[in-house]
Design a protein around this motif. Sequence first.
Motif, PDB file in Angstrom:
ATOM      1  N   MET A  31      47.321  40.476  44.959  1.00 46.72           N
ATOM      2  CA  MET A  31      47.064  39.099  44.586  1.00 46.72           C
ATOM      3  C   MET A  31      47.966  38.209  45.437  1.00 46.72           C
ATOM      4  O   MET A  31      49.161  38.417  45.519  1.00 46.72           O
ATOM      5  CB  MET A  31      47.373  38.947  43.077  1.00 46.72           C
ATOM      6  CG  MET A  31      47.461  37.539  42.571  1.00 46.72           C
ATOM      7  SD  MET A  31      47.607  37.453  40.766  1.00 46.72           S
ATOM      8  CE  MET A  31      49.314  36.991  40.587  1.00 46.72           C
ATOM      9  N   SER A  32      47.368  37.242  46.078  1.00 49.99           N
ATOM     10  CA  SER A  32      48.152  36.243  46.803  1.00 49.99           C
ATOM     11  C   SER A  32      47.992  34.903  46.085  1.00 49.99           C
ATOM     12  O   SER A  32      47.012  34.686  45.380  1.00 49.99           O
ATOM     13  CB  SER A  32      47.689  36.142  48.252  1.00 49.99           C
ATOM     14  OG  SER A  32      46.345  35.734  48.306  1.00 49.99           O
ATOM     15  N   ILE A  33      48.932  34.030  46.246  1.00 47.37           N
ATOM     16  CA  ILE A  33      48.936  32.756  45.538  1.00 47.37           C
ATOM     17  C   ILE A  33      48.045  31.748  46.250  1.00 47.37           C
ATOM     18  O   ILE A  33      48.189  31.515  47.440  1.00 47.37           O
ATOM     19  CB  ILE A  33      50.371  32.204  45.413  1.00 47.37           C
ATOM     20  CG1 ILE A  33      51.233  33.179  44.627  1.00 47.37           C
ATOM     21  CG2 ILE A  33      50.378  30.826  44.759  1.00 47.37           C
ATOM     22  CD1 ILE A  33      50.751  33.488  43.248  1.00 47.37           C
ATOM     23  N   ASP A  34      47.131  31.176  45.473  1.00 50.85           N
ATOM     24  CA  ASP A  34      46.283  30.089  45.953  1.00 50.85           C
ATOM     25  C   ASP A  34      46.672  28.864  45.124  1.00 50.85           C
ATOM     26  O   ASP A  34      46.492  28.846  43.906  1.00 50.85           O
ATOM     27  CB  ASP A  34      44.807  30.444  45.744  1.00 50.85           C
ATOM     28  CG  ASP A  34      43.863  29.331  46.146  1.00 50.85           C
ATOM     29  OD1 ASP A  34      44.332  28.265  46.604  1.00 50.85           O
ATOM     30  OD2 ASP A  34      42.650  29.522  45.999  1.00 50.85           O
ATOM     31  N   ASP A  87      47.008  36.796  37.292  1.00 52.33           N
ATOM     32  CA  ASP A  87      45.659  36.254  37.428  1.00 52.33           C
ATOM     33  C   ASP A  87      44.798  36.682  36.235  1.00 52.33           C
ATOM     34  O   ASP A  87      45.203  37.519  35.428  1.00 52.33           O
ATOM     35  CB  ASP A  87      45.023  36.664  38.761  1.00 52.33           C
ATOM     36  CG  ASP A  87      44.860  38.166  38.905  1.00 52.33           C
ATOM     37  OD1 ASP A  87      45.307  38.922  38.031  1.00 52.33           O
ATOM     38  OD2 ASP A  87      44.271  38.585  39.910  1.00 52.33           O
ATOM     39  N   LEU A  88      43.609  36.109  36.134  1.00 54.44           N
ATOM     40  CA  LEU A  88      42.727  36.356  34.997  1.00 54.44           C
ATOM     41  C   LEU A  88      42.374  37.832  34.853  1.00 54.44           C
ATOM     42  O   LEU A  88      42.324  38.357  33.740  1.00 54.44           O
ATOM     43  CB  LEU A  88      41.451  35.511  35.128  1.00 54.44           C
ATOM     44  CG  LEU A  88      40.436  35.628  33.995  1.00 54.44           C
ATOM     45  CD1 LEU A  88      41.056  35.202  32.668  1.00 54.44           C
ATOM     46  CD2 LEU A  88      39.206  34.790  34.300  1.00 54.44           C
ATOM     47  N   SER A  89      42.161  38.518  35.962  1.00 55.93           N
ATOM     48  CA  SER A  89      41.732  39.922  35.895  1.00 55.93           C
ATOM     49  C   SER A  89      42.798  40.835  35.283  1.00 55.93           C
ATOM     50  O   SER A  89      42.475  41.925  34.816  1.00 55.93           O
ATOM     51  CB  SER A  89      41.338  40.432  37.281  1.00 55.93           C
ATOM     52  OG  SER A  89      42.463  40.477  38.127  1.00 55.93           O
ATOM     53  N   SER A  90      44.035  40.407  35.240  1.00 57.95           N
ATOM     54  CA  SER A  90      45.114  41.239  34.706  1.00 57.95           C
ATOM     55  C   SER A  90      45.487  40.923  33.255  1.00 57.95           C
ATOM     56  O   SER A  90      46.243  41.667  32.636  1.00 57.95           O
ATOM     57  CB  SER A  90      46.362  41.092  35.580  1.00 57.95           C
ATOM     58  OG  SER A  90      46.098  41.532  36.878  1.00 57.95           O
ATOM     59  N   VAL A  91      44.961  39.844  32.691  1.00 58.10           N
ATOM     60  CA  VAL A  91      45.376  39.426  31.342  1.00 58.10           C
ATOM     61  C   VAL A  91      45.051  40.482  30.301  1.00 58.10           C
ATOM     62  O   VAL A  91      45.918  40.861  29.502  1.00 58.10           O
ATOM     63  CB  VAL A  91      44.752  38.060  30.956  1.00 58.10           C
ATOM     64  CG1 VAL A  91      44.984  37.750  29.488  1.00 58.10           C
ATOM     65  CG2 VAL A  91      45.335  36.961  31.831  1.00 58.10           C
ATOM     66  N   ASN A  92      43.817  40.987  30.271  1.00 60.06           N
ATOM     67  CA  ASN A  92      43.438  41.966  29.256  1.00 60.06           C
ATOM     68  C   ASN A  92      44.287  43.223  29.368  1.00 60.06           C
ATOM     69  O   ASN A  92      44.737  43.780  28.369  1.00 60.06           O
ATOM     70  CB  ASN A  92      41.950  42.306  29.374  1.00 60.06           C
ATOM     71  CG  ASN A  92      41.433  43.036  28.152  1.00 60.06           C
ATOM     72  OD1 ASN A  92      41.949  44.083  27.781  1.00 60.06           O
ATOM     73  ND2 ASN A  92      40.421  42.481  27.532  1.00 60.06           N
TER      74      ASN A  92
END
Length: 173
Positions: free
Chosen positions: A1-4, A37-42
């Motif tokens: 993951m890179s920061i946008d 990021d969203l994909s890692s929350v769960n």
Amino acid sequence: MSIDFGSTYYVISRKSISKLVIGLNEDTEDTRFYFTDLSSVNKILSLYDERKSLYDRIITDTIIYEIMIPQKEDLVLVKHNTVWQTNKMIVIKVYDDMFDVATIKKFDLFLNADFIALLSMHGRIDLLEKSVGNVKCSEVSITMAAINNHINILDWFLKSKKMMRLPDDALAM
């Protein structure tokens, strides 16, 4: 993951200790900000607290902040696997009710077997009925519904073909 810098990220915290507010938040000596990021929350919610009653704790004490990272000269970013650490962030939205349908859908909690077990334990047929697609029903879900006498939940699992199989001792309860 890179920061946008135009994207949103998420901070998972406990309501009981969180001091974040809507708007710009800057760290102090005793506070550091970690986000993902969203994909890692769960995934992070699943690992959040394996030592205690995981999802009861998540429901009562978890708060998720939607954030953006500001472009500032003194911004510090440090990567730790799928989580980043920063000294500044802008909170743009707060999710503080894990039983809220929009929150459940946003973070794909219907795909989490532990969360389904929690809904079963609390008899939340209203939320189970709103689940779409691949709800993960475990033996724990069936057992929690049976122990707490939530026949409507057991019926729903059976009728919706979500029930994998009954645990051997479920009918004895």
